[in-house]
Write a protein that holds these residues in place. Sequence first.
Motif, PDB file in Angstrom:
ATOM      1  N   SER A  12       0.835  -1.208   0.000  1.00  0.00           N
ATOM      2  CA  SER A  12       0.000   0.000   0.000  1.00  0.00           C
ATOM      3  C   SER A  12       0.873   1.262   0.000  1.00  0.00           C
ATOM      4  N   GLY A  13       0.426   2.231  -0.761  1.00  0.00           N
ATOM      5  CA  GLY A  13       1.077   3.538  -0.731  1.00  0.00           C
ATOM      6  C   GLY A  13       2.389   3.610  -1.501  1.00  0.00           C
ATOM      7  N   THR A  95     -10.905   0.510   4.078  1.00  0.00           N
ATOM      8  CA  THR A  95      -9.500   0.225   3.753  1.00  0.00           C
ATOM      9  C   THR A  95      -8.994  -0.979   4.550  1.00  0.00           C
ATOM     10  N   ARG A 152       5.983   5.819   2.128  1.00  0.00           N
ATOM     11  CA  ARG A 152       4.642   5.422   1.675  1.00  0.00           C
ATOM     12  C   ARG A 152       3.572   6.116   2.509  1.00  0.00           C
ATOM     13  N   THR A 153       3.817   6.197   3.818  1.00  0.00           N
ATOM     14  CA  THR A 153       2.833   6.868   4.671  1.00  0.00           C
ATOM     15  C   THR A 153       2.764   8.357   4.306  1.00  0.00           C
ATOM     16  N   ARG A 156       0.799   8.826   1.063  1.00  0.00           N
ATOM     17  CA  ARG A 156      -0.636   8.610   1.238  1.00  0.00           C
ATOM     18  C   ARG A 156      -1.259   9.754   2.052  1.00  0.00           C
ATOM     19  N   GLU A 159      -1.609  12.766  -0.174  1.00  0.00           N
ATOM     20  CA  GLU A 159      -2.645  12.509  -1.183  1.00  0.00           C
ATOM     21  C   GLU A 159      -4.043  12.711  -0.579  1.00  0.00           C
TER      22      GLU A 159
END
Length: 223
Positions: A12-13, A95, A152-153, A156, A159
């Motif tokens: 993810s991300g 999610t 990645r965090t 996200r 975003e």
Amino acid sequence: MKNIQIAIDGPSGAGKSTMAKMIAKELGILYLDTGAMYRAVALKAIRSGIDTKDSSALAEMVKGIDLQIVYEDGIQKVILDGTDVTEDIRTPAVTVGSSDVAVNSAVREKMVELQREIAEKSSVIMDGRDIGTHVLPNADVKIFLTASIEDRTKRRYEELKEKGTLKQTFEELKKEMEYRDKNDSSRTHSPLKKADDAILLDTTGFSVEESAKTILDIIKSRL
Ligand code: DC
């Protein structure tokens, strides 16, 4: 002419959907966000009062699911039981639930069947967790996209903030990603895993432009 198949997998991300959308536009092919399908299953379970970890109830529910992927001006829309749920599948509860329902074999088999049907009809770039290993084992190009958990965090978080849909703190978001990383990688049925013939791309520290250029160069050199 043979349909083109491109597989992008990763945690993810990692930027899979941003990259896949850009590549789809550049090559004029369809983009299928397979995560959205697992999200729709989770949404249906939550709305029906079904525990997202209840495997027999999920198996029963997914048998009769009416899930359609349609495209409006090139944008993917998710239609569940006749209603557009494209926005509703992005909440924190859905999610986490999507990662839980994705453990279920009956759910996975149904989703993969739908995904392969779409790939049979047109050239496609799909992003997910098991595209290169399971859904499209003969894809023309396979990329395993990753980045550090911090990056990645951060991506996200930015975003969601930009979209005006941020509902968690940075730490909460990081915990959710760590939960999904573990859940998605440790399940028995087609876990998140790099295919042996996939190209590993770690974009930690890369800007969107740098990631985009690197991926496009890889894809164009292989098609
Ligand atoms: O890509 P995403 O964050 O929207 O995906 C939501 C969840 O769906 C993810 O945590 C795991 C699952 N998933 C999967 O198991 N296989 C896929 N091909 C795509 C998503």
